[in-house]
Design an enzyme around this catalytic site. Structure first.
Site, PDB file in Angstrom:
ATOM      1  N   ARG A 139       0.811  -1.222   0.000  1.00 49.57           N
ATOM      2  CA  ARG A 139       0.000   0.000   0.000  1.00 49.57           C
ATOM      3  C   ARG A 139       0.844   1.272   0.000  1.00 49.57           C
ATOM      4  O   ARG A 139       0.386   2.315  -0.456  1.00 49.57           O
ATOM      5  CB  ARG A 139      -0.942   0.000   1.212  1.00 49.57           C
ATOM      6  CG  ARG A 139      -2.032  -1.047   1.113  1.00 49.57           C
ATOM      7  CD  ARG A 139      -3.060  -0.890   2.202  1.00 49.57           C
ATOM      8  NE  ARG A 139      -4.132  -1.870   2.021  1.00 49.57           N
ATOM      9  CZ  ARG A 139      -5.242  -1.887   2.763  1.00 49.57           C
ATOM     10  NH1 ARG A 139      -5.415  -0.991   3.714  1.00 49.57           N
ATOM     11  NH2 ARG A 139      -6.159  -2.795   2.549  1.00 49.57           N
ATOM     12  N   ASP A 192     -15.571   7.234  12.070  1.00 51.45           N
ATOM     13  CA  ASP A 192     -14.451   6.578  11.408  1.00 51.45           C
ATOM     14  C   ASP A 192     -13.198   7.393  11.692  1.00 51.45           C
ATOM     15  O   ASP A 192     -13.280   8.589  11.980  1.00 51.45           O
ATOM     16  CB  ASP A 192     -14.683   6.471   9.899  1.00 51.45           C
ATOM     17  CG  ASP A 192     -13.845   5.354   9.274  1.00 51.45           C
ATOM     18  OD1 ASP A 192     -14.365   4.228   9.153  1.00 51.45           O
ATOM     19  OD2 ASP A 192     -12.674   5.603   8.933  1.00 51.45           O
TER      20      ASP A 192
END
Length: 302
Positions: A68, A178
């Site tokens: 990533r 979140d």
């Protein structure tokens, strides 16, 4: 494994601090010794203006981190994670930190996910809560780790369907949190390509076509029923109300067992007696979890 605040971190470990010190809630986020061994979680304390060690946990395997972040590291002119980490630590550029956080955070969700939960929600939980709160007509629901917003919007649709014409008389606003500001920005826009699993009458009732695209915007009746907020699940849970039901699905799968156990305990303390916790079917609670199982991946505080 979990590291207490009193335990030292190995000197050779490098730690990346991902976070936004300008956020009102000053959330903590993922940190990792990219050359080394484990994730280390720090939180930014607004009161002390210093970094406080909160714990440590394994969230993503090293290969996943590498896949990533490799393109970002290379694009910045680095050939190794070490110097990249050193630069992040030295400069603490909020944009760079947010970029890395978004790269490491998994934000994958969709409407109508794990419908068995919603069946139990509408057939068991909602009737129970409506009877319980017939006088005050208020239900507290938390979508923890809401990602791009499909889950809390979906919960609101099921609530509207169950309550029908009575919905306007109830406060059923869903708190949706979140750690990723990018995910929350997307959630607040509420624009999606809808899957075929959305019932046609729901598509008409709860969505508005976006002109010139194949996308749909969440209708105000649903959008206004969700409150989005930045929150790190590693932080103490200090919301004003305790919750009747907490959805935390496909989030704890990234945590090691000690971290998961500690979070479940915090969820338990933030749940009203008789309240529920729902996790994904791919997750499980530890053998000493305080909740009692009442349905697959559904637990109750008794």
């Amino acid at each position: 494994a979990g590291i207490s605040a009193a335990e030292p971190v190995e000197e050779k470990s490098k730690v990346i601090v991902f976070g936004d010190t300008f956020s009102p809630s000053a959330y903590a986020s993922l940190l990792h010794s990219l050359e080394g061994k484990s994730f280390t979680l720090l939180a930014i304390s607004e009161a002390e203006e210093s970094l406080q060690l909160r714990g440590a946990y394994s969230v993503l395997k090293q290969q996943l981190i590498s896949s990533r972040l490799s393109s970002t590291v290379e694009a910045r002119g680095f050939t190794d994670f070490g110097p990249f980490v050193d630069k992040l630590l030295k400069e603490r550029n909020p944009q760079d930190m947010e970029l890395v956080l978004n790269k490491l955070t998994t934000n994958y969700t969709f409407f109508m996910r794990e419908n068995e939960h919603f069946d139990f929600f509408t057939k068991v939980i909602m009737p129970e809560l409506v009877r319980k709160y017939q006088s005050k007509r208020s239900i507290a629901i938390w979508s923890a780790g809401c990602s791009s917003g499909e889950e809390p919007y979906n919960i609101s649709m099921y609530i509207k369907e169950y309550l029908g014409v009575q919905a306007a008389q109830w406060d059923t606003r869903v708190l949706a949190t979140d750690i990723s500001q990018k995910a929350l920005a997307s959630a607040k826009k509420g624009i999606y390509e809808l899957p075929d699993t959305i019932p046609p009458n729901w598509k008409k009732r709860y969505f508005v076509p976006v002109k010139g695209t194949q996308q749909y915007a969440v209708a105000p009746i649903i959008r206004d029923n969700v409150i989005f907020q930045t929150f790190n699940l590693m932080d103490p849970i200090k919301f004003r109300l305790k919750f009747d039901i907490i959805f935390c699905r496909n989030v704890m799968i990234y945590f090691d067992q000690p971290t998961k156990d500690a979070l479940v305990r915090r969820f338990y303390d933030a749940t009203v007696p008789g309240g529920y916790l729902m996790i994904s079917h791919s997750e499980n609670l530890g053998k000493d979890a305080p909740y009692q199982t009442v349905a697959p991946s559904t637990f109750q505080k008794r």
